[in-house]
Design an enzyme around this catalytic site. Structure first.
Site, PDB file in Angstrom:
ATOM      1  N   MET A  18       0.818  -1.219   0.000  1.00  0.00           N
ATOM      2  CA  MET A  18       0.000   0.000   0.000  1.00  0.00           C
ATOM      3  C   MET A  18       0.846   1.261   0.000  1.00  0.00           C
ATOM      4  O   MET A  18       0.675   2.151  -0.842  1.00  0.00           O
ATOM      5  CB  MET A  18      -0.925  -0.016   1.224  1.00  0.00           C
ATOM      6  N   LEU A  19       1.789   1.357   0.920  1.00  0.00           N
ATOM      7  CA  LEU A  19       2.643   2.538   0.999  1.00  0.00           C
ATOM      8  C   LEU A  19       3.618   2.577  -0.170  1.00  0.00           C
ATOM      9  O   LEU A  19       3.886   3.651  -0.735  1.00  0.00           O
ATOM     10  CB  LEU A  19       3.396   2.546   2.323  1.00  0.00           C
ATOM     11  N   ASP A  43      14.672 -10.105  -2.342  1.00  0.00           N
ATOM     12  CA  ASP A  43      14.679 -10.658  -0.991  1.00  0.00           C
ATOM     13  C   ASP A  43      15.669  -9.822  -0.182  1.00  0.00           C
ATOM     14  O   ASP A  43      16.878  -9.912  -0.393  1.00  0.00           O
ATOM     15  CB  ASP A  43      15.112 -12.114  -1.036  1.00  0.00           C
ATOM     16  N   ILE A  44      15.162  -8.990   0.718  1.00  0.00           N
ATOM     17  CA  ILE A  44      16.055  -8.074   1.426  1.00  0.00           C
ATOM     18  C   ILE A  44      16.972  -8.783   2.413  1.00  0.00           C
ATOM     19  O   ILE A  44      17.872  -8.166   2.968  1.00  0.00           O
ATOM     20  CB  ILE A  44      15.285  -6.947   2.143  1.00  0.00           C
ATOM     21  N   ALA A  65       8.404  -5.487   4.701  1.00  0.00           N
ATOM     22  CA  ALA A  65       8.227  -5.858   6.111  1.00  0.00           C
ATOM     23  C   ALA A  65       7.326  -7.079   6.233  1.00  0.00           C
ATOM     24  O   ALA A  65       6.491  -7.350   5.368  1.00  0.00           O
ATOM     25  CB  ALA A  65       7.616  -4.700   6.899  1.00  0.00           C
ATOM     26  N   THR A 106       7.290   1.385  13.174  1.00  0.00           N
ATOM     27  CA  THR A 106       5.946   1.315  13.743  1.00  0.00           C
ATOM     28  C   THR A 106       5.898   1.805  15.181  1.00  0.00           C
ATOM     29  O   THR A 106       6.893   1.748  15.911  1.00  0.00           O
ATOM     30  CB  THR A 106       5.446  -0.144  13.701  1.00  0.00           C
ATOM     31  N   TYR A 130       5.746  -8.845  17.058  1.00  0.00           N
ATOM     32  CA  TYR A 130       5.917  -7.961  15.903  1.00  0.00           C
ATOM     33  C   TYR A 130       6.714  -6.718  16.278  1.00  0.00           C
ATOM     34  O   TYR A 130       7.654  -6.332  15.578  1.00  0.00           O
ATOM     35  CB  TYR A 130       4.544  -7.568  15.363  1.00  0.00           C
ATOM     36  N   TRP A 156      -1.524   3.057  12.206  1.00  0.00           N
ATOM     37  CA  TRP A 156      -2.921   3.141  11.784  1.00  0.00           C
ATOM     38  C   TRP A 156      -3.024   3.581  10.321  1.00  0.00           C
ATOM     39  O   TRP A 156      -3.816   4.453   9.969  1.00  0.00           O
ATOM     40  CB  TRP A 156      -3.688   4.092  12.692  1.00  0.00           C
TER      41      TRP A 156
END
Length: 306
Positions: A18-19, A43-44, A65, A106, A130, A156
């Site tokens: 999304m971001l 693949d990071i 992530a 986050t 997480y 959020w």
């Protein structure tokens, strides 16, 4: 080490999310040469692949992530591989070529038990797996890129390009007369497109030498609860907000604990010459005028009328 004059390209990892999709759109509109790589492309956790990907890059924005909060409770090692080890690999590669790294983190790295907004230098203390995995990533950026690393905590998030709370509420409006929504968790609903614009501004300030490295809080100004967000989305969408009824977290028990207080302070933006992000209501109003959310609101009104 600073990037060579020819290193101007930006790289967005996790670009299919999304971001990530919003970031690529903002970068294109800004005339910035950018490449986006999704999970299928990079693949990071693979050092050789990451080193090749960052060659000739001036700014890396890491949106890759493990985002399954509840799943991390039983797969913390796998989540840490992406959220911790993968970020270290990216930071090492950026340090080697002199690229700036903007790493999206986050509010879950914080304990969520405060009464006042968390400052950027507040003591961390994740309440779930997480959050612990994301903190490992933050620590890697701080260790390896003390001046050229930027940790941007958000929370959020909602947007047009992925599942999110606002979209879910509008979809359910066409199916149910009322909805019970949690009213005892406090946070800052943040439109992913607004965050994408801010990340691009931060990256530009970093390249110009105007933004010190460290932690920034990329959340909307103001605060509300999940119920408050749902009601405002209904109001803006032309629906009756009273259809949203308050309940408590105890009614929705999840495998992973959620912070009760996810309100973040935004003092650090001044150091980069930037104002805090707009109030969450202003962001939501702008978001609901975009095609995807406008269509969801229209269907919700039609479904209710039918």
């Amino acid at each position: 080490m600073t990037p060579s004059p020819v290193a101007t390209r930006w790289l967005v990892t996790g670009a299919a999310g999304m971001l990530g999709q919003d970031l690529l759109a903002v970068l294109k509109d800004s005339g910035i040469d950018a490449r986006g790589l999704g999970r299928a492309d990079l693949d990071i956790t693979d050092p050789a692949a990451v080193r090749a990907a960052v060659e000739g890059v001036a700014v890396v924005v890491n949106c890759a992530a493990w985002t399954d909060v509840d799943g991390a409770e039983t797969a913390e090692e796998a989540a840490t591989a992406v959220n911790g080890t993968g970020v270290r690999v990216l930071a090492e590669a950026c340090a080697a070529v002199g690229a700036r790294l903007l790493h999206v983190s986050t509010d879950y790295v914080l304990p969520g038990d405060a009464a006042q907004p968390y400052r950027e230098d507040a003591e961390t203390g994740p309440v779930n797996a997480y959050g612990r995995t994301k903190l490992v990533g933050e620590q890697a950026v701080a260790e390896l890129l003390p001046h050229d690393g930027y940790v941007v905590r958000t929370a959020w998030l909602y947007g047009e390009h992925g599942p999110n709370f606002v979209a879910t509420m509008l979809k359910l409006a066409a199916q149910r007369d009322t909805l019970d929504v949690v009213d005892d968790q406090h946070g800052q609903p943040t439109w992913s497109y607004a965050l994408a614009r801010r990340l691009v501004e931060l990256g530009q300030a970093a390249l110009a030498g105007r933004a010190p490295g460290g932690v920034y809080h990329g959340t909307a100004s103001g605060r509300t609860t999940w119920m408050g967000l749902a009601r405002e989305a209904y109001r803006l969408g032309g629906l009756d907000p009273e259809r949203i009824r308050p309940t408590t977290s105890e009614a929705f028990v999840r495998p992973a604990a959620r912070p009760a207080f996810s309100v973040l302070a935004h003092d650090r933006w001044a150091a980069a010459g930037l104002a805090p992000l707009a109030d969450w209501r202003e962001q939501l109003a702008e978001a609901l005028r975009t095609p995807v959310f406008a269509a969801l609101a229209t269907r919700a009104r039609d479904g209710r009328a039918g």
